[in-house]
Design an enzyme around this catalytic site. Structure first.
Site, PDB file in Angstrom:
ATOM      1  CG  HIS A  15      -1.948   1.021   1.276  1.00 51.71           C
ATOM      2  ND1 HIS A  15      -2.227   1.757   2.399  1.00 51.71           N
ATOM      3  CD2 HIS A  15      -2.822   1.458   0.333  1.00 51.71           C
ATOM      4  CE1 HIS A  15      -3.225   2.574   2.170  1.00 51.71           C
ATOM      5  NE2 HIS A  15      -3.602   2.419   0.916  1.00 51.71           N
ATOM      6  CG  HIS A  57      -4.456   9.270   0.050  1.00 50.92           C
ATOM      7  ND1 HIS A  57      -5.240   9.995   0.939  1.00 50.92           N
ATOM      8  CD2 HIS A  57      -5.138   8.120  -0.194  1.00 50.92           C
ATOM      9  CE1 HIS A  57      -6.326   9.322   1.218  1.00 50.92           C
ATOM     10  NE2 HIS A  57      -6.296   8.175   0.544  1.00 50.92           N
TER      11      HIS A  57
END
Length: 248
Positions: A15, A57
C-alpha cells in the site's frame, strides 16, 4: 463463470509503496517495499495544475508536505520542490513528490507491477481519469503486464475507459452498494477492490460468477489476511510489508 481469465498480478500488494514504514507515495517507499520482497505496489495519482500526473493521496498538501492549499491547484514546478518525507521521519527529510513517470521507470527497470488509484482533486474526475490512463498507456507501452487502474470515482473510471479501453480497471468500494456488480460491468472492470470487511462467501461468489477478480484493502492483521485467503480472493493490499511475506 468459474473459469476466469489468467490473472497476471501477485496476491500481495504494498500500500502506497511500503505502508507506514516510509513516507507514502514516494520513491523511497517503493524502494523499501521492494526490499521487503514485494513485486507489486499501490499508489495514488492526481493532476497538477499544469497537467502533470504525480503521486499523492490527499487533495490538500498539508499532511504530507506541510504546505497549505490543494495539490491540484499548484504547478509541477512548485510541487516538485516540496518536502514529502520530513513529516514521516528525519531519515526521509527532503524526499520529493514523484511523478508517475518516475515511478514507472523504477517499476519497469525492476519488473515490478503497479495498481494506480486514480485520485482526482474534487471536481476533476473525468479530466484526471483520462489523463492518468493516457499517461499510463504511454509509459507502459509494449509491456507484457500493464498497470491496473482503480478508483472510487465512477466518472474517473469511465473517462479512463474511454481514453484507453485496453488498460485493465477495477472499481473501489468502501461501503456496500446494491448496484456494485452492474456498475463494475458498465465500467468494463476486470476486478473489484473492496474494504476487506465487505467480502464474505456470498459476495466473493457473486463477484466471481460475474467475472470479476476480488481484491481487498487495507489488510494489516493476520486474521483478516487469512480470512481472505480462505475465501479464495485474488489480491491483498497491505501496509504491513514487515509482517506479511509476499513469498508465503
Amino acid at each position: 463463470m468459474n473459469d476466469l481469465p489468467p490473472w497476471p498480478y501477485p496476491r500481495w500488494i504494498a500500500h502506497r509503496g511500503a505502508g507506514k514504514l516510509a513516507p507514502e507515495n514516494t520513491l523511497a517507499a517503493f524502494r523499501l517495499g521492494a526490499e521487503h520482497g514485494y513485486r507489486m505496489f499501490e499508489c495514488d495519482a492526481k493532476l497538477s495544475q499544469d497537467g502533470v500526473v504525480f503521486l499523492m493521496h490527499d487533495a490538500t498538501l498539508a499532511r504530507t508536505t506541510g504546505m497549505p492549499g490543494i495539490g491540484g491547484d499548484q504547478p509541477w514546478t512548485t510541487l516538485s520542490q516540496l518536502d514529502a518525507g520530513g513529516w514521516h521521519s528525519r531519515r526521509y527529510a527532503g524526499e520529493p513528490l514523484p511523478t508517475l513517470a518516475a515511478l514507472a521507470r523504477f517499476c519497469l527497470a525492476n519488473d515490478y507491477l503497479l495498481n494506480i488509484e486514480i485520485k482526482p482533486t474534487p471536481g476533476t474526475d473525468a479530466e484526471t481519469g483520462a489523463a492518468v490512463a493516457r499517461e499510463a498507456a504511454r509509459l507502459w507501452a509494449g509491456t507484457a503486464v500493464p498497470p491496473l487502474l482503480s478508483s472510487f470515482r465512477p466518472d474517473a473510471l469511465a473517462a479512463a475507459r474511454d481514453a484507453v479501453p485496453a488498460l485493465p480497471r477495477a472499481l473501489l468500494l468502501d461501503t456496500p452498494r446494491s448496484d456494485w456488480l452492474d456498475l463494475a460491468r458498465q465500467l468494463g472492470c476486470v476486478a473489484i477492490v473492496c474494504n476487506h470487511a465487505l467480502w464474505d462467501a456470498q459476495t466473493v461468489a457473486d463477484a466471481r460468477a460475474a467475472g470479476f477478480r476480488q481484491l481487498s484493502y487495507t489488510v494489516n492483521d493476520d486474521w483478516a489476511a487469512q480470512r481472505l485467503i480462505d475465501l479464495g480472493t485474488d489480491g491483498i493490499i497491505t501496509d504491513r510489508v514487515d509482517l506479511f511475506s509476499p513469498a508465503a
